[in-house]
Design a protein around this motif. Sequence first.
Motif, PDB file in Angstrom:
ATOM      1  N   ASN A 154       4.203   5.446   6.072  1.00  0.00           N
ATOM      2  CA  ASN A 154       5.573   5.333   5.580  1.00  0.00           C
ATOM      3  C   ASN A 154       5.616   4.305   4.448  1.00  0.00           C
ATOM      4  OD1 ASN A 154       5.495   2.832   6.999  1.00  0.00           O
ATOM      5  ND2 ASN A 154       6.248   3.843   8.855  1.00  0.00           N
ATOM      6  N   LEU A 155       6.805   4.009   3.963  1.00  0.00           N
ATOM      7  CA  LEU A 155       6.911   3.089   2.827  1.00  0.00           C
ATOM      8  C   LEU A 155       6.446   1.685   3.190  1.00  0.00           C
ATOM      9  CD1 LEU A 155      10.297   4.127   1.149  1.00  0.00           C
ATOM     10  CD2 LEU A 155       7.972   4.645   0.391  1.00  0.00           C
ATOM     11  N   ARG A 156       6.744   1.239   4.412  1.00  0.00           N
ATOM     12  CA  ARG A 156       6.284  -0.101   4.809  1.00  0.00           C
ATOM     13  C   ARG A 156       4.769  -0.176   4.763  1.00  0.00           C
ATOM     14  NH1 ARG A 156       7.092  -4.947   7.259  1.00  0.00           N
ATOM     15  NH2 ARG A 156       9.344  -4.760   7.164  1.00  0.00           N
ATOM     16  N   GLU A 157       4.095   0.814   5.276  1.00  0.00           N
ATOM     17  CA  GLU A 157       2.635   0.788   5.285  1.00  0.00           C
ATOM     18  C   GLU A 157       2.068   0.898   3.872  1.00  0.00           C
ATOM     19  OE1 GLU A 157       2.140   2.642   9.774  1.00  0.00           O
ATOM     20  OE2 GLU A 157       2.364   3.949   8.031  1.00  0.00           O
ATOM     21  N   LEU A 158       2.765   1.641   3.013  1.00  0.00           N
ATOM     22  CA  LEU A 158       2.331   1.719   1.618  1.00  0.00           C
ATOM     23  C   LEU A 158       2.423   0.355   0.945  1.00  0.00           C
ATOM     24  CD1 LEU A 158       1.497   3.507  -0.821  1.00  0.00           C
ATOM     25  CD2 LEU A 158       3.941   3.877  -1.237  1.00  0.00           C
ATOM     26  N   ILE A 159       3.504  -0.377   1.220  1.00  0.00           N
ATOM     27  CA  ILE A 159       3.680  -1.708   0.631  1.00  0.00           C
ATOM     28  C   ILE A 159       2.727  -2.715   1.271  1.00  0.00           C
ATOM     29  CG2 ILE A 159       5.305  -3.614   0.355  1.00  0.00           C
ATOM     30  CD1 ILE A 159       5.779  -1.235  -1.527  1.00  0.00           C
ATOM     31  N   GLU A 160       2.567  -2.651   2.582  1.00  0.00           N
ATOM     32  CA  GLU A 160       1.650  -3.579   3.261  1.00  0.00           C
ATOM     33  C   GLU A 160       0.217  -3.402   2.767  1.00  0.00           C
ATOM     34  OE1 GLU A 160       2.340  -2.787   7.373  1.00  0.00           O
ATOM     35  OE2 GLU A 160       3.890  -4.346   7.560  1.00  0.00           O
ATOM     36  N   GLN A 161      -0.135  -2.206   2.374  1.00  0.00           N
ATOM     37  CA  GLN A 161      -1.467  -1.961   1.824  1.00  0.00           C
ATOM     38  C   GLN A 161      -1.721  -2.842   0.608  1.00  0.00           C
ATOM     39  OE1 GLN A 161      -3.524   2.165   1.286  1.00  0.00           O
ATOM     40  NE2 GLN A 161      -2.309   1.833  -0.538  1.00  0.00           N
ATOM     41  N   ARG A 162      -0.680  -3.095  -0.176  1.00  0.00           N
ATOM     42  CA  ARG A 162      -0.818  -3.915  -1.375  1.00  0.00           C
ATOM     43  C   ARG A 162      -0.900  -5.409  -1.035  1.00  0.00           C
ATOM     44  NH1 ARG A 162      -2.833  -0.234  -3.457  1.00  0.00           N
ATOM     45  NH2 ARG A 162      -2.209   0.767  -5.394  1.00  0.00           N
ATOM     46  N   PHE A 163      -0.245  -5.832   0.040  1.00  0.00           N
ATOM     47  CA  PHE A 163      -0.261  -7.255   0.407  1.00  0.00           C
ATOM     48  C   PHE A 163      -1.488  -7.628   1.237  1.00  0.00           C
ATOM     49  CE2 PHE A 163       4.337  -7.002  -0.527  1.00  0.00           C
ATOM     50  CZ  PHE A 163       4.455  -8.118  -1.331  1.00  0.00           C
ATOM     51  N   SER A 164      -1.904  -6.744   2.134  1.00  0.00           N
ATOM     52  CA  SER A 164      -2.953  -7.110   3.091  1.00  0.00           C
ATOM     53  C   SER A 164      -4.236  -6.317   2.941  1.00  0.00           C
ATOM     54  CB  SER A 164      -2.422  -6.925   4.520  1.00  0.00           C
ATOM     55  OG  SER A 164      -2.134  -5.567   4.765  1.00  0.00           O
ATOM     56  N   GLY A 165      -4.220  -5.292   2.086  1.00  0.00           N
ATOM     57  CA  GLY A 165      -5.413  -4.467   1.943  1.00  0.00           C
ATOM     58  C   GLY A 165      -5.604  -3.484   3.071  1.00  0.00           C
ATOM     59  N   SER A 166      -4.592  -3.323   3.922  1.00  0.00           N
ATOM     60  CA  SER A 166      -4.675  -2.357   5.012  1.00  0.00           C
ATOM     61  C   SER A 166      -4.639  -0.935   4.442  1.00  0.00           C
ATOM     62  CB  SER A 166      -3.518  -2.562   5.992  1.00  0.00           C
ATOM     63  OG  SER A 166      -2.273  -2.433   5.319  1.00  0.00           O
TER      64      SER A 166
END
Length: 273
Positions: A154-166
Amino acid sequence: IKFGNLAELLLTDERLYRSAHPCGESTVGQRYLSPGCPRMFDAEQTMFGAEQRAWFLRRLNDSTSVWKVWANEVQFTQFKILGLYLDLDAWDGYAAERSRLLEAIQRSRVQNFVALTGDLHSFEANIIPSRFSLIWPGRPLGVELMTGSVTSGNLRELIEQRFSGSFCRNAPLPTDTADGLLGILHADSADDFFNKLALLVSLENPWIKFFNSSEHGYSVLELSPRMLTWTAYAVGDTRSRVGANKRTLYRCEVPEGTPSLRTLEQNDRKDNF
């Protein structure tokens, strides 16, 4: 597909007959986070194609069922962030045809029109107005209910990918769109980003009454001659049955004959509104 005289379900194909994306095929600035372009409002720009559009409007007009339910593939209501269209792969990219549909629905006085939508991997509950304008949105014609994803990102996971590299699996938007969103919102964390996003979505898109792109789950639609009830559920774990608790994100009802959303229950997470 008819369910007695209670509901008629209309299934449409929104890929096979559609025009190309109106403002270009590159991602940020043309298909996503786009300021728009004249072709969006060209009468020849179509999602349905002429034959399917005529069939769709005829079925809506002639239906004797209480509820006219449309299995819609991509977001129907307008979605903008800081004046930019989030996704021109959706109906925002086919604004002239969308207006044509809304005008026909209003002219024919279609009652109890419901769009069931997916694609953005997010939960939404929206009013469908006769026009998308902050100054004069017109009268409500129906409701749009979007269900979130079971496991896709979802959008949260897309954004978290940029902050944490997940890793974000099957993101709802291209990964460079996340960079574009972070560029215009200037967030310091995923929480900061979603607080700002929730505020902007509610201010710029008042027809969107509920939005959540942080949870995974499913939705349940219940119909009766007098009422529609829609419940969006979130699950705690999509990989294991152990500890996979379920909770209600949002529950609303739509009275027969009244295109409105009455909130019955809403989770108080900060990334809901």
